[in-house]
Structures are given as structure tokens and as C-alpha cells.
Write a protein that holds these residues in place. Structure first.
Motif, PDB file in Angstrom:
ATOM      1  N   GLN A 128     -13.068  51.813 -99.415  1.00 47.73           N
ATOM      2  CA  GLN A 128     -14.322  52.172 -98.491  1.00 47.73           C
ATOM      3  C   GLN A 128     -15.326  52.892 -99.683  1.00 47.73           C
ATOM      4  OE1 GLN A 128     -12.817  55.319 -95.989  1.00 47.73           O
ATOM      5  NE2 GLN A 128     -12.158  54.010 -94.716  1.00 47.73           N
ATOM      6  N   GLU A 129     -14.880  53.283-100.925  1.00 46.11           N
ATOM      7  CA  GLU A 129     -15.524  53.894-101.862  1.00 46.11           C
ATOM      8  C   GLU A 129     -16.305  52.711-102.816  1.00 46.11           C
ATOM      9  OE1 GLU A 129     -13.590  57.136-103.831  1.00 46.11           O
ATOM     10  OE2 GLU A 129     -14.093  58.528-102.272  1.00 46.11           O
TER      11      GLU A 129
ATOM     12  N   LYS B 108      -9.146  54.465 -98.995  1.00 44.77           N
ATOM     13  CA  LYS B 108     -10.399  55.335 -99.513  1.00 44.77           C
ATOM     14  C   LYS B 108     -10.930  54.900-100.623  1.00 44.77           C
ATOM     15  CE  LYS B 108     -11.583  59.932-101.226  1.00 44.77           C
ATOM     16  NZ  LYS B 108     -11.314  61.169-101.874  1.00 44.77           N
ATOM     17  N   HIS B 109     -10.291  54.010-101.641  1.00 41.99           N
ATOM     18  CA  HIS B 109     -10.654  53.349-102.731  1.00 41.99           C
ATOM     19  C   HIS B 109     -11.575  52.234-102.341  1.00 41.99           C
ATOM     20  CE1 HIS B 109      -8.775  55.513-105.927  1.00 41.99           C
ATOM     21  NE2 HIS B 109      -7.514  55.006-105.423  1.00 41.99           N
TER      22      HIS B 109
ATOM     23  N   ARG C  60     -20.636  44.814-102.168  1.00 44.78           N
ATOM     24  CA  ARG C  60     -20.204  45.706-102.866  1.00 44.78           C
ATOM     25  C   ARG C  60     -20.823  45.923-104.321  1.00 44.78           C
ATOM     26  NH1 ARG C  60     -13.687  45.888-102.150  1.00 44.78           N
ATOM     27  NH2 ARG C  60     -13.800  45.326 -99.998  1.00 44.78           N
TER      28      ARG C  60
ATOM     29  N   TYR D 124     -24.086  48.180-106.530  1.00 43.71           N
ATOM     30  CA  TYR D 124     -25.121  49.303-106.392  1.00 43.71           C
ATOM     31  C   TYR D 124     -26.206  48.815-106.577  1.00 43.71           C
ATOM     32  CZ  TYR D 124     -20.929  52.335-106.182  1.00 43.71           C
ATOM     33  OH  TYR D 124     -19.717  52.788-105.701  1.00 43.71           O
TER      34      TYR D 124
END
Length: 68
Positions: free
Chosen positions: A55-56, A52-53, A8, A10
Motif C-alpha cells: 500500500q505504501e 502495508k508495504h 507506483r 512518485y
């Protein structure tokens, strides 16, 4: 920013941090929420928002109740 598919994290942030950054997704269950897009009026909407949170890239999901 590109999310590394194996973690997770970036991979192309313009700055580097000396410690892990944790992301929190916020879901509000009260209609008087200060941020209308975070409002989930029922359990199904809250579960969909939590998914959704995650997945993001959220590490945690906070579910807020009645504002006081």
C-alpha cells in the motif's frame, strides 16, 4: 512526495532518475532482527506488514528468516 494513483511512481521527487526505481519492503521473521520495527512474529503479522508495504508503494517484499 505524492504517489501517482495510476502507477507506483512518485510525481514530485526533487531529483529525476534515468531509470525506474524499485522499492523493497523488508519483513524479518527472526526476533534478533537488527531493526525491531520490521519484525513480524507470526504469519498474520507478516501478511499485514506485506500489505502495508505494498500500500505504501513497495514493488517487492523480502521476507527474511534466521540471522546467522
Amino acid at each position: 512526495m505524492t504517489l501517482n494513483p495510476h502507477s507506483r511512481f512518485y510525481t514530485d521527487w526533487p531529483i529525476q532518475f534515468a531509470h525506474d526505481i524499485k522499492l523493497v519492503g523488508v519483513i524479518n521473521t527472526s526476533p534478533d532482527s537488527y531493526f525491531a520495527p520490521s519484525y513480524a512474529p507470526d504469519v498474520d503479522a507478516a501478511v499485514a506488514a506485506a500489505r502495508k508495504h505494498i500500500q505504501e508503494g513497495a514493488h517487492y517484499v523480502e521476507v527474511g528468516g534466521l540471522s546467522g
